[in-house]
Design an enzyme around this catalytic site. Structure first.
Site, mmCIF file in Angstrom:
data_model
loop_
_atom_site.group_PDB
_atom_site.id
_atom_site.type_symbol
_atom_site.label_atom_id
_atom_site.label_comp_id
_atom_site.label_asym_id
_atom_site.label_seq_id
_atom_site.Cartn_x
_atom_site.Cartn_y
_atom_site.Cartn_z
ATOM 1 N N GLY A 94 49.221 38.578 -19.756
ATOM 2 C CA GLY A 94 50.181 38.421 -18.669
ATOM 3 C C GLY A 94 50.973 37.136 -18.694
ATOM 4 O O GLY A 94 51.703 36.839 -17.754
ATOM 5 N N GLU A 126 44.261 37.748 -23.803
ATOM 6 C CA GLU A 126 44.931 38.924 -24.370
ATOM 7 C C GLU A 126 46.453 38.840 -24.250
ATOM 8 O O GLU A 126 47.073 39.682 -23.588
ATOM 9 C CB GLU A 126 44.444 40.180 -23.640
ATOM 10 N N ARG A 143 53.145 40.064 -24.587
ATOM 11 C CA ARG A 143 54.529 39.596 -24.528
ATOM 12 C C ARG A 143 54.686 38.183 -25.085
ATOM 13 O O ARG A 143 55.632 37.890 -25.812
ATOM 14 C CB ARG A 143 54.960 39.615 -23.057
ATOM 15 N N ARG A 176 63.336 48.571 -19.370
ATOM 16 C CA ARG A 176 62.835 47.489 -18.509
ATOM 17 C C ARG A 176 63.785 47.113 -17.364
ATOM 18 O O ARG A 176 63.321 46.880 -16.253
ATOM 19 C CB ARG A 176 62.471 46.265 -19.343
ATOM 20 N N TYR A 183 61.929 47.560 -13.924
ATOM 21 C CA TYR A 183 61.447 46.333 -13.270
ATOM 22 C C TYR A 183 62.578 45.407 -12.848
ATOM 23 O O TYR A 183 62.318 44.256 -12.477
ATOM 24 C CB TYR A 183 60.537 45.528 -14.211
ATOM 25 N N CYS A 202 72.936 59.284 -19.564
ATOM 26 C CA CYS A 202 73.656 59.956 -18.488
ATOM 27 C C CYS A 202 73.122 59.583 -17.114
ATOM 28 O O CYS A 202 72.691 60.448 -16.348
ATOM 29 C CB CYS A 202 73.561 61.461 -18.716
ATOM 30 N N GLU A 203 73.090 58.307 -16.819
ATOM 31 C CA GLU A 203 72.622 57.835 -15.520
ATOM 32 C C GLU A 203 73.349 56.556 -15.164
ATOM 33 O O GLU A 203 73.523 55.686 -16.008
ATOM 34 C CB GLU A 203 71.133 57.465 -15.569
ATOM 35 N N TYR A 248 57.628 45.389 -25.147
ATOM 36 C CA TYR A 248 57.759 46.511 -24.202
ATOM 37 C C TYR A 248 59.145 47.140 -24.218
ATOM 38 O O TYR A 248 59.622 47.610 -23.181
ATOM 39 C CB TYR A 248 57.395 46.062 -22.778
HETATM 40 N N1 LLP Z 1 45.568 43.023 -21.252
HETATM 41 C C1 LLP Z 1 45.630 44.136 -20.495
HETATM 42 C C2 LLP Z 1 44.397 44.768 -20.036
HETATM 43 C C3 LLP Z 1 46.873 44.667 -20.147
HETATM 44 O O1 LLP Z 1 46.944 45.752 -19.397
HETATM 45 C C4 LLP Z 1 48.054 44.034 -20.604
HETATM 46 C C5 LLP Z 1 49.374 44.560 -20.254
HETATM 47 C C6 LLP Z 1 47.939 42.878 -21.401
HETATM 48 C C7 LLP Z 1 46.669 42.400 -21.704
HETATM 49 C C8 LLP Z 1 49.125 42.133 -21.953
HETATM 50 O O2 LLP Z 1 49.998 41.681 -20.985
HETATM 51 P P1 LLP Z 1 51.214 40.732 -21.442
HETATM 52 O O3 LLP Z 1 50.589 39.487 -21.990
HETATM 53 O O4 LLP Z 1 51.967 41.447 -22.495
HETATM 54 O O5 LLP Z 1 51.989 40.531 -20.205
HETATM 55 N N2 LLP Z 1 55.747 47.318 -19.462
HETATM 56 C C9 LLP Z 1 55.689 46.097 -18.684
HETATM 57 C C10 LLP Z 1 54.426 45.312 -18.976
HETATM 58 C C11 LLP Z 1 53.175 46.099 -18.773
HETATM 59 C C12 LLP Z 1 51.936 45.332 -19.114
HETATM 60 C C13 LLP Z 1 50.756 46.233 -19.197
HETATM 61 N N3 LLP Z 1 49.536 45.583 -19.518
HETATM 62 C C14 LLP Z 1 56.929 45.271 -18.960
HETATM 63 O O6 LLP Z 1 57.776 45.702 -19.726
HETATM 64 O O7 LLP Z 1 57.097 44.193 -18.386
#
Ligand code: LLP
Length: 445
Positions: free
Chosen positions: A260, A302, A305, A341, A345, A372-373, A402
């Site tokens: 995250g 983890e 992004r 995205r 979001y 088409c939106e 993503y």
């Molecule tokens: N660990 C778990 C259990 C997760 O569910 C996620 C992301 C991550 C790690 C990695 O999160 P990151 O470091 O990438 O923020 N589609 C959305 C983001 C969805 C994230 C889902 N889980 C977007 O485009 O912003």
């Protein structure tokens, strides 16, 4: 491939934290080069839309996380973007993988990625996900609901127990958007500490000889631009670990603080460095363990992004420029099918014209896709030259996470290719999806 000689001038918006990879410099003829390759040349060679991935940037970000937390396990959240090259790069950088489906798992396995460095997540793991995880011997399976405990235990072949963690809900709201906020009560992920569900799950797992509970996991959300929620979360999880020790006599050896970690989507947006996140999380862990008299658990983080987002640049070609309702629209040959995205979001991006010089004044232009939106908007009111015209190439930085992984088949336009750049060379990692691919799947009459 041959490259134009470049006069390497950092982009004006290359202030820290940047939305561009560190290798991005201005190139001859109004271009920008990434990884030593001019972007317009890539658009020409591979067609558009195309996603460019700077290999050195991906590796450097992964290495930065390793340096930030040298005693922790860093696992890359594959959902951000996965292909075989990414699997290899992560392996070479000493980073594990977080997967959430049999598909991601099989892809990693196809490159011989060590299964014991893979963590399987998911709030609804299918029988196939679990079977694949057990067959390949993944290191950790993260339990997200009580009903999966017995189901998983029944499938563990034995004699060795499967190592599992429990995803707990620390009750902390964080994240860049409510759709990607997962640490508070009232959403689908995790087992509540406050509500007692987490403790029930722990008790059940401890009663399953085929499962070995090695730790607790939290994931607060995504685009979290401060380390403070992690510090609070870690303290709550450690407090819960102390309760488990007191009630069940078990000292859990691991804590996974999830992902995250934010990146700048627009120049100058706050995005702490991996080192800054790492310091704060580690510090919170050390303090909490001292407070609750627990030995330091092994930490896992983890990032998804944070490793891949700024390594990616999306390239589009302008198909139409239109002035209507007092606004200027530039319509490009991609859109919400390769980047959902903004629509999902409200994510914002910068856009830059590349491939030709322009002395024209800049004006607010809304970059829209071809779908088409009316909601198919890639970037609202960005500054682009007034002489922007069909055929021009637009580059959208911070596009590595993503986007390709969430691309869809909408309007059968075909998902874009991914091209790696490094040391002045480019190579195709993932080819463009063709009409033949669609036709091959359509087996009915
Ligand atoms: N660990 C778990 C259990 C997760 O569910 C996620 C992301 C991550 C790690 C990695 O999160 P990151 O470091 O990438 O923020 N589609 C959305 C983001 C969805 C994230 C889902 N889980 C977007 O485009 O912003």
């Amino acid at each position: 491939m041959t490259t134009l000689s470049t006069i390497p001038v950092p982009l004006p918006e290359l202030t820290a934290p940047s939305v561009w990879p560190a290798s991005a410099v201005t190139a001859r003829g109004g271009d920008v080069s990434v990884g030593g390759v001019p972007l317009a040349e890539l658009a020409e060679r591979y067609g558009t839309p195309v996603y460019v991935l700077d290999e050195a940037e991906v590796r450097a970000r992964a290495a930065a996380w390793r340096r930030a937390l040298p005693d922790a396990d860093v696992v890359y959240a594959a959902k951000a973007f996965l292909c075989r090259a990414m699997v290899d790069w992560m392996e070479q950088e000493g980073v594990g993988l977080d997967v959430c489906s049999a598909g991601e798992l099989e892809l990693a396995a196809s490159r011989g990625f060590p299964a014991d460095r893979i963590v399987l997540h998911g709030n609804a793991k299918s029988p196939r996900d679990l079977r694949t995880a057990l067959r390949l011997g993944v290191g950790r399976i993260v339990i997200d609901s009580e009903c999966e405990i017995a189901r998983l235990a029944a499938h563990v072949p034995g004699p060795e127990a499967q190592q599992v963690m429990v995803r707990v809900l620390p009750g902390i709201a964080a994240g860049g958007h409510h759709k990607i906020s997962t640490g508070a009560e009232g959403q689908k992920f995790g087992l509540s500490i406050a509500g007692g569900d987490a403790e029930d799950a722990v008790a059940r797992i401890l009663g399953q000889p085929r499962l070995e509970l090695v730790g607790l996991h939290m994931h607060l959300g995504s685009q979290i631009a401060s380390a403070e929620p992690y510090a609070r979360g870690v303290r709550r999880v450690v407090a819960f670990m102390a309760r488990i020790r007191d009630r069940y006599g078990v000292t859990l050896p691991e804590l996974d603080a999830g992902g995250g970690f934010a990146v700048a989507q627009l120049p100058g947006e706050p995005a702490p460095s991996p080192a800054a996140y790492g310091r704060r999380i580690n510090d919170a862990l050390v303090r909490a363990c001292a407070e609750f008299d627990l030995p330091l658990p092994r930490l896992t983080v983890e990032p998804g992004r944070s490793i891949v987002a700024t390594a990616g640049v999306a390239l589009y070609r302008v198909l139409a420029v239109k002035r209507t309702g007092g606004r200027v629209f530039a319509a490009v040959d991609g859109g919400m099918s390769d980047n959902p995205r903004p629509a999902l979001y409200g994510a914002r991006y910068t856009v830059r014209m590349v491939g030709r010089p322009s002395a024209a004044p800049m004006r607010a232009t809304t970059v829209v896709g071809r779908h088409c939106e009316a909601g198919d908007v890639l970037a609202e009111s960005v500054e682009l030259p007034e002489d922007l015209r069909p055929g021009d190439v637009l580059a959208v930085p911070a596009s590595g996470a993503y986007q390709v992984s969430m691309a869809s088949g909408y309007n059968l336009t075909g998902r874009p290719p991914v091209v790696a750049v490094a040391g002045g060379r480019s190579r195709l990692l993932v080819r463009r999806e063709t009409f033949e691919d669609h036709r091959g799947r359509d087996v009915g009459l």
